[in-house]
Structures are given as structure tokens and as C-alpha cells.
Design a protein around this motif. Structure first.
Motif, PDB file in Angstrom:
ATOM      1  N   LEU A  76       0.765  -1.154  -0.202  1.00  0.00           N
ATOM      2  CA  LEU A  76      -0.135   0.051   0.119  1.00  0.00           C
ATOM      3  C   LEU A  76       0.741   1.259   0.167  1.00  0.00           C
ATOM      4  O   LEU A  76       1.982   1.164   0.684  1.00  0.00           O
ATOM      5  CB  LEU A  76      -0.821  -0.174   1.228  1.00  0.00           C
ATOM      6  CG  LEU A  76      -1.571   1.157   1.664  1.00  0.00           C
ATOM      7  CD1 LEU A  76      -2.834   1.682   0.385  1.00  0.00           C
ATOM      8  CD2 LEU A  76      -2.438   1.103   3.107  1.00  0.00           C
ATOM      9  N   GLY A  77       0.339   2.246  -0.700  1.00  0.00           N
ATOM     10  CA  GLY A  77       1.040   3.785  -0.869  1.00  0.00           C
ATOM     11  C   GLY A  77       1.740   3.992  -1.633  1.00  0.00           C
ATOM     12  O   GLY A  77       2.650   3.481  -2.383  1.00  0.00           O
ATOM     13  N   GLY A  78       1.056   5.082  -2.620  1.00  0.00           N
ATOM     14  CA  GLY A  78       1.524   5.440  -3.679  1.00  0.00           C
ATOM     15  C   GLY A  78       1.645   4.590  -5.228  1.00  0.00           C
ATOM     16  O   GLY A  78       2.207   5.135  -5.999  1.00  0.00           O
ATOM     17  N   ILE A  79       0.776   3.408  -5.045  1.00  0.00           N
ATOM     18  CA  ILE A  79       0.846   2.544  -6.223  1.00  0.00           C
ATOM     19  C   ILE A  79       0.097   3.004  -7.273  1.00  0.00           C
ATOM     20  O   ILE A  79      -1.176   3.456  -7.326  1.00  0.00           O
ATOM     21  CB  ILE A  79       0.255   1.289  -5.629  1.00  0.00           C
ATOM     22  CG1 ILE A  79       1.247   0.537  -4.607  1.00  0.00           C
ATOM     23  CG2 ILE A  79       0.392   0.175  -6.762  1.00  0.00           C
ATOM     24  CD1 ILE A  79       0.825  -0.420  -3.832  1.00  0.00           C
ATOM     25  N   THR A  80       0.788   3.077  -8.351  1.00  0.00           N
ATOM     26  CA  THR A  80       0.163   3.667  -9.695  1.00  0.00           C
ATOM     27  C   THR A  80       0.276   2.398 -10.699  1.00  0.00           C
ATOM     28  O   THR A  80       0.989   1.530 -10.691  1.00  0.00           O
ATOM     29  CB  THR A  80       0.725   5.031  -9.821  1.00  0.00           C
ATOM     30  OG1 THR A  80       2.065   4.792 -10.772  1.00  0.00           O
ATOM     31  CG2 THR A  80       0.681   5.838  -9.089  1.00  0.00           C
ATOM     32  N   LEU A  84      -5.333   3.799  -3.218  1.00  0.00           N
ATOM     33  CA  LEU A  84      -6.227   4.716  -2.631  1.00  0.00           C
ATOM     34  C   LEU A  84      -5.955   5.915  -3.272  1.00  0.00           C
ATOM     35  O   LEU A  84      -6.689   6.569  -4.059  1.00  0.00           O
ATOM     36  CB  LEU A  84      -5.508   4.689  -1.396  1.00  0.00           C
ATOM     37  CG  LEU A  84      -6.176   5.983  -0.269  1.00  0.00           C
ATOM     38  CD1 LEU A  84      -7.599   5.884  -0.152  1.00  0.00           C
ATOM     39  CD2 LEU A  84      -5.607   6.181   0.978  1.00  0.00           C
ATOM     40  N   GLY A  85      -5.022   6.940  -3.195  1.00  0.00           N
ATOM     41  CA  GLY A  85      -4.622   8.042  -3.700  1.00  0.00           C
ATOM     42  C   GLY A  85      -4.817   8.235  -5.337  1.00  0.00           C
ATOM     43  O   GLY A  85      -5.303   9.221  -6.095  1.00  0.00           O
ATOM     44  N   ASN A  86      -4.210   7.037  -5.945  1.00  0.00           N
ATOM     45  CA  ASN A  86      -4.130   7.029  -7.281  1.00  0.00           C
ATOM     46  C   ASN A  86      -5.798   6.971  -7.814  1.00  0.00           C
ATOM     47  O   ASN A  86      -5.863   7.655  -9.039  1.00  0.00           O
ATOM     48  CB  ASN A  86      -3.484   6.124  -7.870  1.00  0.00           C
ATOM     49  CG  ASN A  86      -3.386   5.750  -9.445  1.00  0.00           C
ATOM     50  OD1 ASN A  86      -3.065   6.810  -9.990  1.00  0.00           O
ATOM     51  ND2 ASN A  86      -3.495   4.612  -9.723  1.00  0.00           N
ATOM     52  N   ILE A  87      -6.575   6.404  -7.249  1.00  0.00           N
ATOM     53  CA  ILE A  87      -7.914   6.351  -7.902  1.00  0.00           C
ATOM     54  C   ILE A  87      -8.557   7.799  -7.510  1.00  0.00           C
ATOM     55  O   ILE A  87      -9.098   8.208  -8.400  1.00  0.00           O
ATOM     56  CB  ILE A  87      -8.658   5.052  -7.146  1.00  0.00           C
ATOM     57  CG1 ILE A  87      -8.232   3.823  -7.753  1.00  0.00           C
ATOM     58  CG2 ILE A  87     -10.217   5.208  -7.447  1.00  0.00           C
ATOM     59  CD1 ILE A  87      -8.332   3.619  -8.933  1.00  0.00           C
ATOM     60  N   TRP A  88      -8.662   8.104  -6.441  1.00  0.00           N
ATOM     61  CA  TRP A  88      -9.522   9.464  -5.946  1.00  0.00           C
ATOM     62  C   TRP A  88      -8.992  10.455  -6.256  1.00  0.00           C
ATOM     63  O   TRP A  88      -9.602  11.336  -6.747  1.00  0.00           O
ATOM     64  CB  TRP A  88      -9.785   9.163  -4.234  1.00  0.00           C
ATOM     65  CG  TRP A  88     -10.374   7.744  -4.119  1.00  0.00           C
ATOM     66  CD1 TRP A  88      -9.799   6.962  -3.170  1.00  0.00           C
ATOM     67  CD2 TRP A  88     -11.634   7.210  -4.571  1.00  0.00           C
ATOM     68  NE1 TRP A  88     -10.811   5.653  -3.101  1.00  0.00           N
ATOM     69  CE2 TRP A  88     -11.451   5.845  -4.077  1.00  0.00           C
ATOM     70  CE3 TRP A  88     -12.510   7.690  -5.429  1.00  0.00           C
ATOM     71  CZ2 TRP A  88     -12.900   5.053  -4.254  1.00  0.00           C
ATOM     72  CZ3 TRP A  88     -13.478   6.838  -5.604  1.00  0.00           C
ATOM     73  CH2 TRP A  88     -13.696   5.490  -5.396  1.00  0.00           C
ATOM     74  N   THR A  89      -7.818  10.855  -6.374  1.00  0.00           N
ATOM     75  CA  THR A  89      -6.869  11.879  -6.519  1.00  0.00           C
ATOM     76  C   THR A  89      -7.073  12.209  -8.141  1.00  0.00           C
ATOM     77  O   THR A  89      -7.599  13.335  -8.659  1.00  0.00           O
ATOM     78  CB  THR A  89      -5.396  12.156  -6.280  1.00  0.00           C
ATOM     79  OG1 THR A  89      -5.425  11.921  -4.665  1.00  0.00           O
ATOM     80  CG2 THR A  89      -4.826  13.549  -6.572  1.00  0.00           C
ATOM     81  N   PHE A 147      -7.578   1.380 -13.269  1.00  0.00           N
ATOM     82  CA  PHE A 147      -7.728   0.177 -12.526  1.00  0.00           C
ATOM     83  C   PHE A 147      -7.691  -0.956 -13.578  1.00  0.00           C
ATOM     84  O   PHE A 147      -7.066  -1.909 -13.212  1.00  0.00           O
ATOM     85  CB  PHE A 147      -9.329   0.115 -12.185  1.00  0.00           C
ATOM     86  CG  PHE A 147      -9.718  -1.138 -11.285  1.00  0.00           C
ATOM     87  CD1 PHE A 147      -9.275  -1.291 -10.167  1.00  0.00           C
ATOM     88  CD2 PHE A 147     -10.370  -2.150 -12.113  1.00  0.00           C
ATOM     89  CE1 PHE A 147      -9.665  -2.444  -9.606  1.00  0.00           C
ATOM     90  CE2 PHE A 147     -10.801  -3.402 -11.576  1.00  0.00           C
ATOM     91  CZ  PHE A 147     -10.220  -3.268 -10.131  1.00  0.00           C
ATOM     92  N   ARG A 148      -8.140  -0.627 -15.045  1.00  0.00           N
ATOM     93  CA  ARG A 148      -8.005  -2.009 -15.847  1.00  0.00           C
ATOM     94  C   ARG A 148      -6.373  -2.111 -16.012  1.00  0.00           C
ATOM     95  O   ARG A 148      -5.893  -3.300 -16.094  1.00  0.00           O
ATOM     96  CB  ARG A 148      -8.631  -1.488 -17.254  1.00  0.00           C
ATOM     97  CG  ARG A 148      -9.995  -1.696 -17.063  1.00  0.00           C
ATOM     98  CD  ARG A 148     -10.634  -1.280 -18.398  1.00  0.00           C
ATOM     99  NE  ARG A 148     -12.054  -1.466 -18.396  1.00  0.00           N
ATOM    100  CZ  ARG A 148     -12.783  -0.721 -19.570  1.00  0.00           C
ATOM    101  NH1 ARG A 148     -12.062   0.032 -20.539  1.00  0.00           N
ATOM    102  NH2 ARG A 148     -13.961  -1.026 -19.360  1.00  0.00           N
ATOM    103  N   GLU A 149      -5.433  -1.024 -16.132  1.00  0.00           N
ATOM    104  CA  GLU A 149      -4.071  -1.006 -16.369  1.00  0.00           C
ATOM    105  C   GLU A 149      -3.381  -1.792 -15.212  1.00  0.00           C
ATOM    106  O   GLU A 149      -2.565  -2.669 -15.516  1.00  0.00           O
ATOM    107  CB  GLU A 149      -3.605   0.436 -16.683  1.00  0.00           C
ATOM    108  CG  GLU A 149      -4.042   0.814 -17.985  1.00  0.00           C
ATOM    109  CD  GLU A 149      -3.524   2.252 -18.164  1.00  0.00           C
ATOM    110  OE1 GLU A 149      -2.863   2.898 -17.322  1.00  0.00           O
ATOM    111  OE2 GLU A 149      -3.805   2.958 -19.407  1.00  0.00           O
TER     112      GLU A 149
END
Length: 463
Positions: free
Chosen positions: A153-157, A175-180, A195-197
Motif C-alpha cells: 500500500l502507498g503510492g501505487i500507480t 487509494l490516492g491514485n484512484i480518488w485524486t 484500474f484496468r491497467e
């Protein structure tokens, strides 16, 4: 591998629309983390989501709602972990948040997975920088001190997720990658694309595990049972046929053996294409054939871990081998990683089913680890013994009433192989493999058991 999405801490317009889109894309683990929400607000939130998705939702408080809404489970942290025992009666998913390896090592409760963070610089929290590297996670998992599955968890893109592949982790949490991204673009399609990628990256990272075993037309045992077990453990199973049997779950009529050359030819094609770290071997014509196959596997990949389920007699009573060549047997036991005999098989291999005597034998002979299964010992207690050179672990269990399952030895050994292929240590793999097999035994009152999801079969999946 798992993909977990953690909710934004605040409610916002279109959140539920985004969630439904992600569920439709295959999201199986949604962590509903709204710390300021009262119980009634959580209920209102759940009421606005289709019931068909409730069994994918994990909550952080108001845990009685798990049973009311048939949710997937509950998540704990340092502040709430004392509540775990209160909810042991709920046989559901339980996970935990940790921020160091020491914290994970100190956990006494069994969790389905543990978050470790942050692995990259946080997107949702400014200044919250990476504290744990992917390489450190891999080293911890391989150390033997890790008893839980790890979710990063944390900063995953979609740009850095691949750095976490093949590190032995069980999944990634977003978390952040989705909502930000949504707050910046207001574009739901962009969120779905991200999400697909990541899903594509994660799925391409599923480890490979090979089964060399006989074909059982009932699929209760043998190579097809192994593949089913591997699949629910999120491992891609490669099946190599060592024999064609004529049987059902109650009666064994005949077997036609495949030669070492034909088995090896099948295996070579898979090693040529796929990175295989673990091979599970079941019935095979003779120790001589087995030895030839093992030698070739070791040539193809010197560090491959081989797990041998030494099937001497089927559950329907058919005997495969009448004699053991001890000189060839000793060669085999020095080359493989683990052997999983029951009491009868242990007496054939080691002339004893006494764990302490076996430990002395493997230590003096330089032999592999032994998982001595207790199911064939006449007792109400069914304990398995993991016998290693320097220690013996006991995994306690009980005897279950009802119909005896067909193929439990295959299920156990392939469950262990799957977990080792995912980077889990030997002790944890054997312990979790036993628990999975117990759930398999309890899955129905038939001779042919059912396989369920790889979270060690939570009973809510049986309803």
C-alpha cells in the motif's frame, strides 16, 4: 494477485457510481474506510449499493454489520486489533494495517492479509514518503519470519506497480491514485482505465506452479484436482500427466503409466515458456522414473523446489507400489524440497512414523523436509508434523465425521506448493495448506469436495 481499493475518507458525489463501475470491472476487495461515519451512515452507504456487491466490502468499524449485510469482512489496525477476538465467531475475512516488519512479526492473530505501507511516496498524504522498498518486502517474505500474506500500500500507480511483481506479495492496495485522479479530472472513465491497467499488470504477475500427476476422470484427485487447488490460490497451474487412470471417487480399476521421457517432454515445453519455481509430483510409475524426472527438472531450473506426495495407495484402496528401492529413494530425498507422507507412506519411506526418529534420519542423511500427515493415525486428534533438520512444528487438527474425501493428499500438497510459489515460507505454507484442506473436507457431504476462494475458505462463501 489481489487488487484492493480503499475508499476516500469523505463522501462525495458519484462515489457509488465509480464503485459500481469498479465492481463490474472485477474489483473483489473494497475497503470501506470512513472513520467519521456513524453506524447509521455506514448502513445508509451500504443500502445505496447493490446487494450483489456486499460480499466484496470490508469495513473498519461497526463490525456487527458484517453479519447483518453479509459483507466480506473486517479490517483492523493498532487501535482496534484488541477487538479481533470478540468477532472470532464471525468466520469472515479479517485483515490488518502495519507500518513495519516488526509489527507484522508481533501479530498473534491470523489475518487473511496485512497491509504494509508506504512502499512508494503517498499520493493522498503530502510528505508521507516511502519507508519500505519492494526489495525489502521480498527479503522479509523469504526470511521465514513472515507468517501472513502481504498486500503493498502507498503510492501505487499504473506506472510503478510492475516493480512489485514477483516479490512474493499477495496483492496491491489503491487509494490516492484512484480518488485524486477523479478529483482532478471528474472523469469516471479515466478511473476505470487506471484500474484496468493495474489489473492487467497484477494479473500478468501471477506465479506459475507445475503439477506432475495422474489423470483422474472424476477430478477429485490427480492433476486436475491440483490445478483447481492452484487456481483458487491465485497461482497459474501447469499440468503434466504421469498416468492415465480408470477410476471414480469410489473405485479404482486400472492405471496406464507414462514413461519418464514422455513426462519430461511435457515439462520441457512449459519450462521453455514459463518461470516455474515450484513443482508438485504425485503418482509416478517407479522411483527410477521419478529420479529421472527430478534430474531433468533440476537441469532445467537448478533452484526449483520439488514437493513429492508419495502416493502408495489410493483412497479407494488401489496399491501403486509394492516395494521401495532405498538407494534410489535416498537420492530422491536429497534432491527435493519437501515430501508429504501419511503414516503408512512414512513407514515405507523411513521405516517409522515417529516424528523424532524421522528427524534424526533426515538430518543424518541430508534429506529434505518432511510433512508427516496425521489423518491415517487412529485418533480423534489429527496433528500434522513439519519435520525439519533443526526443528519440528506441530499443526493441530481434529477428525471430522462424515464421508471420507477423495484426493485430500493431492489438495494438501498442491495448496502448499501454491503458497510457496507465491513466496510464502515453508512453515506458513504447510499450516495454511492444512487449513485449506480442512475446509475442503467440510465443503460438502460427498466424496468429491468443492474448492472455494483462496482466502482459506471462509464459511460465508459456503452459504
Amino acid at each position: 494477485m489481489k487488487i484492493v481499493v480503499i475508499s476516500h475518507p469523505e463522501n462525495f458525489k458519484h462515489e457509488k457510481e465509480i464503485l459500481i463501475r469498479l465492481f463490474e470491472e472485477g474489483l473483489e476487495y473494497f475497503h470501506l474506510r470512513k472513520h467519521d461515519f456513524s453506524k447509521s451512515k455506514i448502513e445508509k452507504y451500504l443500502d445505496h449499493l447493490p446487494k450483489e456487491y456486499h460480499n466484496r466490502i470490508i469495513i473498519y468499524d461497526h463490525f456487527d454489520l458484517v453479519d447483518t449485510y453479509k459483507l466480506k469482512g473486517m479490517h483492523f489496525n493498532r487501535k482496534t486489533k484488541e477487538k479481533v477476538g470478540v468477532y472470532n465467531y464471525l468466520l469472515c475475512h479479517k485483515s490488518f494495517s502495519a507500518h513495519s516488519f516488526e509489527e507484522i512479526k508481533d501479530l498473534h492473530n491470523e489475518f487473511d492479509y496485512v497491509f504494509i505501507s508506504p512502499v512508494f511516496d503517498s499520493i493522498s498524504k503530502n510528505g508521507y514518503t516511502a519507508k519500505i522498498t519492494p526489495e525489502e518486502i521480498e527479503s522479509f517474505i523469504n526470511s521465514g519470519e513472515c507468517k501472513h500474506e502481504i498486500v503493498a500500500l502507498g503510492g501505487i500507480t499504473e506506472h510503478n506497480a510492475r516493480e512489485l511483481m514477483n516479490k512474493g506479495i499477495a496483492g496491491v492496495a489503491l487509494l490516492g491514485n484512484i480518488w485524486t485522479s477523479y478529483f482532478e479530472s471528474k472523469n469516471i472513465d479515466l478511473i476505470v482505465k487506471k484500474f484496468r491497467e493495474i489489473k492487467q499488470i497484477v494479473q500478468s504477475g501471477r506465479p506459475y506452479c507445475m503439477s506432475i500427476a495422474g489423470f483422474d476422470p472424476s477430478s477429485g484427485a490427480g492433476v486436475t484436482a491440483d490445478i483447481k487447488t492452484m487456481e483458487v490460490h491465485e497461482v497459474y497451474g501447469l499440468g503434466i500427466c504421469s498416468a492415465i487412470t480408470c477410476q471414480n471417487e469410489d473405485e479404482f480399476a486400472s492405471v496406464d503409466w507414462l514413461s519418464a521421457d514422455k513426462i519430461i517432454a511435457q515439462a520441457e515445453m512449459q519450462f521453455k515458456k514459463h518461470p516455474i519455481s515450484v513443482v508438485k509430483i504425485g503418482i509416478i510409475e517407479s522411483l527410477s522414473t521419478l529420479n529421472k524426472v527430478i534430474d531433468r527438472l533440476k537441469q532445467l531450473k537448478p533452484d526449483v523446489k520439488i514437493i513429492w506426495d508419495p502416493v502408495i495407495k489410493s483412497t479407494s484402496g488401489f496399491s501403486f507400489h509394492s516395494s521401495i528401492d532405498k538407494s534410489i529413494l535416498n537420492e530422491i530425498l536429497r534432491k527435493i524440497y519437501l515430501v508429504t507422507p501419511n503414516a503408512l507412506e512414512s513407514r515405507n519411506l523411513f521405516d517409522t512414523d515417529n516424528p523424532e526418529k524421522i528427524r534424526g534420519i533426515i538430518k543424518s542423511g541430508g534429506f529434505c523436509n518432511v510433512l508427516l500427515k496425521g489423518g491415517h493415525i487412529q485418533s480423534d486428534v489429527v496433528n500434522d508434523f513439519l519435520i525439519m533438520h533443526n526443528d519440528t512444528r506441530v499443526f493441530e487438527g481434529g477428525r471430522y465425521s462424515g464421508i471420507q474425501k477423495h484426493g485430500t493428499g493431492c489438495v494438501l500438497s498442491s495448496a502448499i506448493a501454491s503458497r510457496i510459489a507465491r513466496g510464502v515460507g515453508l512453515e506458513s505454507a504447510c499450516e495454511k495448506g492444512k487449513k485449506y484442506t480442512e475446509r475442503f473436507i467440510l465443503s460438502n457431504n460427498l466424496r468429491l469436495g468443492y474448492h472455494y476462494c483462496s482466502e482459506v475458505l471462509r464459511l460465508d462463501r459456503l452459504h
